[in-house]
Design a protein around this motif. Structure first.
Motif, PDB file in Angstrom:
ATOM      1  N   ALA A  37      67.451  46.147  70.879  1.00 22.44           N
ATOM      2  CA  ALA A  37      67.433  45.084  69.994  1.00 22.44           C
ATOM      3  C   ALA A  37      68.058  43.817  70.458  1.00 22.44           C
ATOM      4  O   ALA A  37      67.569  42.675  70.223  1.00 22.44           O
ATOM      5  CB  ALA A  37      68.172  45.420  68.686  1.00 22.44           C
ATOM      6  N   LYS A  38      68.926  44.004  71.586  1.00 21.14           N
ATOM      7  CA  LYS A  38      69.238  42.777  72.214  1.00 21.14           C
ATOM      8  C   LYS A  38      68.104  42.099  73.210  1.00 21.14           C
ATOM      9  O   LYS A  38      68.328  40.856  73.337  1.00 21.14           O
ATOM     10  CB  LYS A  38      70.370  42.883  73.119  1.00 21.14           C
ATOM     11  CG  LYS A  38      71.716  43.676  72.396  1.00 21.14           C
ATOM     12  CD  LYS A  38      72.826  43.699  73.590  1.00 21.14           C
ATOM     13  CE  LYS A  38      73.828  44.635  72.969  1.00 21.14           C
ATOM     14  NZ  LYS A  38      74.877  44.948  73.876  1.00 21.14           N
ATOM     15  N   VAL A  39      67.094  42.732  73.436  1.00 21.25           N
ATOM     16  CA  VAL A  39      66.065  42.362  74.183  1.00 21.25           C
ATOM     17  C   VAL A  39      65.069  41.894  73.210  1.00 21.25           C
ATOM     18  O   VAL A  39      64.306  40.839  73.536  1.00 21.25           O
ATOM     19  CB  VAL A  39      65.681  43.254  75.300  1.00 21.25           C
ATOM     20  CG1 VAL A  39      64.477  42.903  76.072  1.00 21.25           C
ATOM     21  CG2 VAL A  39      66.637  43.754  75.985  1.00 21.25           C
ATOM     22  N   SER A  40      64.634  42.846  72.446  1.00 25.75           N
ATOM     23  CA  SER A  40      63.530  42.448  71.328  1.00 25.75           C
ATOM     24  C   SER A  40      63.706  43.217  70.117  1.00 25.75           C
ATOM     25  O   SER A  40      63.677  44.555  70.220  1.00 25.75           O
ATOM     26  CB  SER A  40      62.248  42.965  72.145  1.00 25.75           C
ATOM     27  OG  SER A  40      61.123  42.876  70.895  1.00 25.75           O
ATOM     28  N   PRO A  41      64.103  42.591  69.172  1.00 24.72           N
ATOM     29  CA  PRO A  41      64.303  43.543  67.696  1.00 24.72           C
ATOM     30  C   PRO A  41      62.975  44.057  67.191  1.00 24.72           C
ATOM     31  O   PRO A  41      63.019  45.194  66.788  1.00 24.72           O
ATOM     32  CB  PRO A  41      64.536  42.238  66.787  1.00 24.72           C
ATOM     33  CG  PRO A  41      65.345  41.176  67.500  1.00 24.72           C
ATOM     34  CD  PRO A  41      64.443  41.344  68.868  1.00 24.72           C
ATOM     35  N   ASP A  42      61.834  43.434  67.601  1.00 20.32           N
ATOM     36  CA  ASP A  42      60.485  44.173  67.080  1.00 20.32           C
ATOM     37  C   ASP A  42      60.300  45.416  67.852  1.00 20.32           C
ATOM     38  O   ASP A  42      59.914  46.520  67.510  1.00 20.32           O
ATOM     39  CB  ASP A  42      59.331  43.172  67.215  1.00 20.32           C
ATOM     40  CG  ASP A  42      59.435  42.055  66.429  1.00 20.32           C
ATOM     41  OD1 ASP A  42      58.662  41.003  66.772  1.00 20.32           O
ATOM     42  OD2 ASP A  42      59.940  42.413  65.308  1.00 20.32           O
ATOM     43  N   ARG A  43      60.387  45.169  69.246  1.00 21.71           N
ATOM     44  CA  ARG A  43      60.526  46.498  70.016  1.00 21.71           C
ATOM     45  C   ARG A  43      61.339  47.695  69.616  1.00 21.71           C
ATOM     46  O   ARG A  43      61.109  48.813  69.846  1.00 21.71           O
ATOM     47  CB  ARG A  43      60.113  46.111  71.520  1.00 21.71           C
ATOM     48  CG  ARG A  43      59.053  45.134  71.808  1.00 21.71           C
ATOM     49  CD  ARG A  43      57.703  45.935  71.713  1.00 21.71           C
ATOM     50  NE  ARG A  43      57.286  45.937  70.309  1.00 21.71           N
ATOM     51  CZ  ARG A  43      56.925  44.798  69.615  1.00 21.71           C
ATOM     52  NH1 ARG A  43      56.547  43.697  70.248  1.00 21.71           N
ATOM     53  NH2 ARG A  43      56.452  45.182  68.202  1.00 21.71           N
ATOM     54  N   SER A  44      62.565  47.040  69.413  1.00 18.87           N
ATOM     55  CA  SER A  44      63.598  48.164  68.976  1.00 18.87           C
ATOM     56  C   SER A  44      63.111  48.935  67.620  1.00 18.87           C
ATOM     57  O   SER A  44      63.503  50.043  67.622  1.00 18.87           O
ATOM     58  CB  SER A  44      65.090  47.552  68.537  1.00 18.87           C
ATOM     59  OG  SER A  44      65.068  46.738  67.527  1.00 18.87           O
ATOM     60  N   HIS A  45      62.234  48.087  66.756  1.00 19.61           N
ATOM     61  CA  HIS A  45      61.706  49.033  65.679  1.00 19.61           C
ATOM     62  C   HIS A  45      60.692  50.214  66.187  1.00 19.61           C
ATOM     63  O   HIS A  45      60.609  51.204  65.597  1.00 19.61           O
ATOM     64  CB  HIS A  45      61.246  47.957  64.553  1.00 19.61           C
ATOM     65  CG  HIS A  45      62.023  47.159  63.883  1.00 19.61           C
ATOM     66  ND1 HIS A  45      61.732  45.867  63.448  1.00 19.61           N
ATOM     67  CD2 HIS A  45      63.588  47.459  63.465  1.00 19.61           C
ATOM     68  CE1 HIS A  45      62.771  45.401  62.881  1.00 19.61           C
ATOM     69  NE2 HIS A  45      63.809  46.414  62.946  1.00 19.61           N
ATOM     70  N   ASP A  46      60.072  49.702  67.145  1.00 17.32           N
ATOM     71  CA  ASP A  46      59.020  50.737  67.648  1.00 17.32           C
ATOM     72  C   ASP A  46      59.764  51.771  68.248  1.00 17.32           C
ATOM     73  O   ASP A  46      59.408  53.011  68.113  1.00 17.32           O
ATOM     74  CB  ASP A  46      58.204  50.269  68.742  1.00 17.32           C
ATOM     75  CG  ASP A  46      57.190  49.063  68.063  1.00 17.32           C
ATOM     76  OD1 ASP A  46      56.770  47.973  68.690  1.00 17.32           O
ATOM     77  OD2 ASP A  46      56.601  49.232  66.984  1.00 17.32           O
TER      78      ASP A  46
END
Lengths: 94, 214
Positions: free
Chosen positions: A42-51
């Motif tokens: 999530a520190k890098v990409s919140p959207d990808r953390s959901h994936d």
């Protein structure tokens, strides 16, 4: 066979997540803590953390359930893994 | 944290677990009764802890015949904090229920299961949550499904913040559950037996295994 496919998608997504974290943060999540892995990405990409969260929950489901994965779950795994791997395209190649 | 041993979150000692037992009710207990209710530690360890707590004033002792009984001193300045800590498990369940109430759509059913529900968590135990996803989401838009996934993710973040524990969400679609599946699947059977409902009707399992009427 279908569950093996989902398992491979989950592992591909986790590997992609590790690469994204290493590239941006210099570290990746170790161990079995799902929440920490999601929080790091999530520190890098919140959207990808959901994936990643979606894939990890499918991994949990595969561990609990004695039933084959549903069509819906396979589709969710595909979409999440594809988005994580597509995010790798944005990384510099050198 | 260990939901069944809330005082371990701040002081992993026998004294904390003794306070947790005494905080459950206004009753007085003998040292033997406290020991039996705790199920851990030696009798002498429990007795020494009671003596320490009496010396601190947080526990009152009273001689009745040849027996000494103990009770939480609810007038003590620390009593409010002790009762607050002792009630953590109930507050955790309230927060989970309140979180699910805010979802749109709400789960068909949700339950806490596993060691957190049974009360036998170990250090490093995950918090297991079972969620039944509404059938309507299968025909819903990508945005609606993404919102559902986001709710699940936020719930897991919240659980980590509230307890320090990782969570494992076992999510099934409403149409995946059938009478035979619930009867034959050992994990679903244990969720039905031990799960603590968090969202949806308490008679969910009866309806699922005996079929819906009307």
């Amino acid at each position: 066979m279908a569950d093996s496919y989902v398992t491979l998608l989950v592992h591909a997504g986790i590997a992609a997540s590790d690469v994204l974290c290493c590239a941006a943060l210099g570290e990746h999540s170790r161990g079995q803590n799902h929440a920490e892995a999601i929080a790091l990405l999530a520190k890098v990409s919140p959207d990808r953390s959901h994936d990643l969260g979606t894939l990890l929950n499918l991994k949990t489901k595969a561990g609990y359930s004695h039933q084959p994965m549903s069509k819906g779950d396979r589709a969710k795994a595909e979409r999440s893994a594809e988005r994580l791997m597509a995010a790798l395209d944005a990384l510099p190649t050198t | 944290m260990l939901l069944q041993r809330p005082f371990a979150a701040i002081a992993p000692t026998v004294d904390g677990d003794v306070l947790a037992v005494l905080a459950r009710s206004d009753a007085s207990f003998t040292a033997g009764q406290v020991h039996n209710l705790m199920g851990t530690y030696s009798y002498s360890g429990v007795a020494k802890a009671l003596a320490r707590l009496v010396a601190q004033g947080t526990v009152r002792s009273q001689r009745i015949g040849s027996t000494t009984v103990y009770a939480l001193n609810r007038e003590h300045l620390a009593a409010g904090a002790i009762l607050e800590l002792a009630g953590i498990r109930g507050r955790f369940l309230e927060r989970l229920r309140a979180a699910f109430d805010q979802w749109e759509p709400v789960p068909v059913f949700a339950a806490l299961f596993g060691s957190a529900a049974r009360g036998d968590m170990a250090v490093g135990s995950d918090i297991d949550i079972f969620i039944v996803r509404p059938a309507a989401l299968e025909e819903a838009s990508d945005a609606e499904n993404a919102a559902w996934s986001s709710n699940v993710g936020h719930l897991q973040e919240s659980v980590l913040g509230w307890t320090g524990n990782d969570s494992r969400v076992y999510e099934v679609g409403e149409r995946e559950l059938g009478r035979d599946l619930v009867a034959d699947d050992p994990v679903l059977a244990s969720i039905r037996r031990e799960g603590i409902p968090l969202s949806g009707p308490r008679e969910f399992w009866s309806v699922t295994t005996h079929g819906r009427t009307g």
